[in-house]
Design an enzyme around this catalytic site. Structure first.
Site, PDB file in Angstrom:
ATOM      1  N   GLY A 166       4.405 -41.712  13.826  1.00 21.88           N
ATOM      2  CA  GLY A 166       4.636 -40.319  14.185  1.00 21.88           C
ATOM      3  C   GLY A 166       4.487 -39.451  12.944  1.00 21.88           C
ATOM      4  N   ARG A 167       5.513 -39.529  12.097  1.00 23.22           N
ATOM      5  CA  ARG A 167       5.547 -38.749  10.864  1.00 23.22           C
ATOM      6  C   ARG A 167       4.246 -38.854  10.064  1.00 23.22           C
ATOM      7  NH1 ARG A 167      10.284 -37.865   8.240  1.00 23.22           N
ATOM      8  NH2 ARG A 167      11.204 -39.581   9.412  1.00 23.22           N
TER       9      ARG A 167
ATOM     10  N   GLU B  51       3.315 -47.335  16.509  1.00 19.18           N
ATOM     11  CA  GLU B  51       3.687 -45.970  16.906  1.00 19.18           C
ATOM     12  C   GLU B  51       3.959 -45.048  15.727  1.00 19.18           C
ATOM     13  OE1 GLU B  51       7.224 -47.079  19.143  1.00 19.18           O
ATOM     14  OE2 GLU B  51       6.093 -47.027  21.001  1.00 19.18           O
TER      15      GLU B  51
ATOM     16  N   GLY C 200       7.476 -45.579  11.733  1.00 16.83           N
ATOM     17  CA  GLY C 200       8.374 -45.512  10.584  1.00 16.83           C
ATOM     18  C   GLY C 200       7.687 -45.541   9.233  1.00 16.83           C
TER      19      GLY C 200
ATOM     20  N   TYR D 115      19.874 -34.210   6.824  1.00 12.37           N
ATOM     21  CA  TYR D 115      19.810 -35.468   6.060  1.00 12.37           C
ATOM     22  C   TYR D 115      19.612 -35.279   4.559  1.00 12.37           C
ATOM     23  CZ  TYR D 115      17.213 -36.408  10.540  1.00 12.37           C
ATOM     24  OH  TYR D 115      16.726 -36.447  11.817  1.00 12.37           O
TER      25      TYR D 115
ATOM     26  N   CYS E 188      23.399 -17.942   8.776  1.00  2.00           N
ATOM     27  CA  CYS E 188      24.779 -17.795   8.319  1.00  2.00           C
ATOM     28  C   CYS E 188      25.451 -19.143   8.264  1.00  2.00           C
ATOM     29  CB  CYS E 188      25.519 -16.842   9.242  1.00  2.00           C
ATOM     30  SG  CYS E 188      24.957 -15.173   8.978  1.00  2.00           S
ATOM     31  N   GLU E 189      25.150 -19.869   7.209  1.00  2.00           N
ATOM     32  CA  GLU E 189      25.536 -21.269   7.099  1.00  2.00           C
ATOM     33  C   GLU E 189      25.262 -21.648   5.647  1.00  2.00           C
ATOM     34  OE1 GLU E 189      27.091 -24.086   9.177  1.00  2.00           O
ATOM     35  OE2 GLU E 189      26.091 -22.689  10.504  1.00  2.00           O
TER      36      GLU E 189
ATOM     37  N   ARG F 118      15.910 -30.218   8.376  1.00  2.00           N
ATOM     38  CA  ARG F 118      15.991 -31.574   7.826  1.00  2.00           C
ATOM     39  C   ARG F 118      16.814 -31.690   6.550  1.00  2.00           C
ATOM     40  NH1 ARG F 118      12.123 -34.389   6.405  1.00  2.00           N
ATOM     41  NH2 ARG F 118      12.974 -36.354   7.123  1.00  2.00           N
TER      42      ARG F 118
END
Ligand code: PLP
Length: 438
Positions: free
Chosen positions: A293-294, A291, A249, A335, A362-363, A331
């Protein structure tokens, strides 16, 4: 000027990453293109590993949380740097296995592991299965028994700390799909029950309190809460918990306003807390697991896009559409995550206007960056979105039947393909037209 240390300006005023000119990469591989800087991934691995050695005498293990970017070549790099990994699905486990990753350095997470996933994890002898719930615990015990094995397990605990935002809050976290809670006794009960089972061996406890966190305090608090729990387990049941896994995190710089702390200060400060409490409570120093990650891969990555349509809507907004979008980076859509970008083929161009960089799906929500100060652009220009190394490729989809872009690894001026781009044949590969449809 750049949010990531992986990036430079070269003599042509082009963006450079890993010694490669971004414009040349586009000529060679096309767009959209994910580019990962091998040197920075390795550097980040070393920072974590060295700090575990320095501040905690190496009595621990750093795991790369591979959901951030899971691909065989990345597992190879992480393995060669001496880290373990965590995986959260059979697919990630299988990818690591096929890459030759040592299975005795794999932790298996997930809040709803399927029977097939548990079987795979036990067949491959992963180092640890991190148990989420009672149902799963019973399945692990039964499957390990059937295979004549003993599974080494730890438990996902909800420590009552929620640090998903800038501020962190204690309590309230019981409302989470992950793990078992401390405050209602659920966590203690499941550990007591596990100690009665024949085919599991209770080794550790785990928590993961959030993501993109910029503070030391929530990690220090988590260490404290978890050690108090370890002490309670020992006092009430005699069970000795040998391993404390504090999850990941750690925050990274996506935009200039982000100010992450040095990665090695996490282990430094957590070590202090752990040593202090263990002395106080007279418990043995646990083996510590972290741990990240990012923070290992995010800053090492960029995504290169070509500009297509430019729509200047007077007094409203200027939309610059690129040839990728939410299919390769969902992303913002998920978010509203902020990103920074540069004009990779003209880094010295003045930032003359505010634009919104949109994708081609198409969004309406298919936006990469809303309202960024940017140079004037025209069709064919190359935009680099920065710090896309985490949770972009791994979260990508084929929405609108868009093939996934290739991934290129760059290092000291060399570029190597590590994931092939998909083509239309890949897109239809699994489609079946039943005969009776004519
Ligand atoms: C996602 C996750 C991580 C990594 O989080 P980052 O924010 O990428 O560092 C670590 N541990 C677990 C259990 C996770 O689910």
């Amino acid at each position: 000027m750049f949010v990531s240390e992986a990036l430079k300006t070269n003599s042509l005023n082009h963006l450079e990453i890993g010694g490669c000119d971004a414009v040349e990469l586009v000529e060679k591989y096309g767009t959209p293109l994910y580019v990962m800087d091998e040197g920075l991934i390795r550097k980040n691995c070393r920072i974590y590993k060295n700090s575990m050695d320095k501040y905690y005498n190496g009595n621990g293990m750093v795991l790369y949380a591979s959901k951030a970017f899971s691909a065989m070549a990345i597992y190879k790099i992480v393995d060669s740097e001496g880290l373990g990994i965590d995986v959260v699905s059979g697919g990630e486990l299988y990818t690591a296995y096929k890459a030759g990753f040592p299975m005795d350095k794999v932790y298996f997470h997930g809040n709803n592991k399927t029977i097939a996933e548990i079987e795979l994890a036990i067949d491959k002898d992963v180092r640890r299965i991190v148990v989420d719930n009672l149902e799963e615990l019973k399945n692990i015990d039964r499957i390990a028994g059937e295979k004549g094995k003993k599974a080494c397990i730890s438990f996902r605990i909800k420590p009552g700390i929620d640090a998903h935002t800038h501020d962190f809050v204690q309590t309230g976290q019981i409302d989470s799909k992950f793990g078992v809670a401390l405050e209602n006794g659920e966590a203690l009960d499941i550990i007591k029950f596990a100690s009665t089972l024949k085919n599991v061996s209770v080794v550790g406890v785990h928590c993961h309190i959030g993501s993109q966190i910029f503070d030391l305090a929530p990690f220090e608090l988590a260490a404290k809460v978890m050690l108090e729990f370890i002490s309670q387990i020992k006092n009430e049941t005699g069970i000795v918990i040998e391993e404390l896994n504090l999850g990941g995190g750690f925050g990274i710089k996506y935009i200039p306003a982000h100010d992450p702390i040095e990665y090695d200060s996490y282990i430094e400060s957590v070590s202090k807390v752990v040593k202090g409490i263990c002395e106080d409570k007279r418990i043995k120093l646990p083996f510590i697991v972290m741990e990240p990650g990012r923070s290992i891969v995010a800053s090492a990555g960029i995504t290169l896009y070509k500009v297509g349509a430019v729509k200047e809507i007077k007094n409203v907004r200027t939309y610059v559409s690129v040839d990728g979008g939410m299919a390769d980076n969902p992303r913002y859509a998920l978010y509203q995550s902020p990103y920074d970008a540069v004009l990779a083929n003209r880094l010295n161009a003045p930032k003359e206007n505010v634009i919104t960089i949109a994708g081609k799906c198409c969004e309406s929500g298919d936006i990469l960056i809303k309202d960024i100060n940017f140079p004037k652009v025209t069709a064919g220009d190359i935009i680099a979105v920065m710090a896309t190394g985490a949770y972009n490729y791994s979260m990508s989809s084929n929405y609108n039947r868009i093939p996934r872009p290739p991934v290129v690894l760059v290092h000291e001026g060399k570029s190597r393909l590590i994931v092939k781009g998909e083509d239309y044949e890949d897109i239809i590969r699994n489609d079946i037209i039943p005969e009776d449809l004519g």
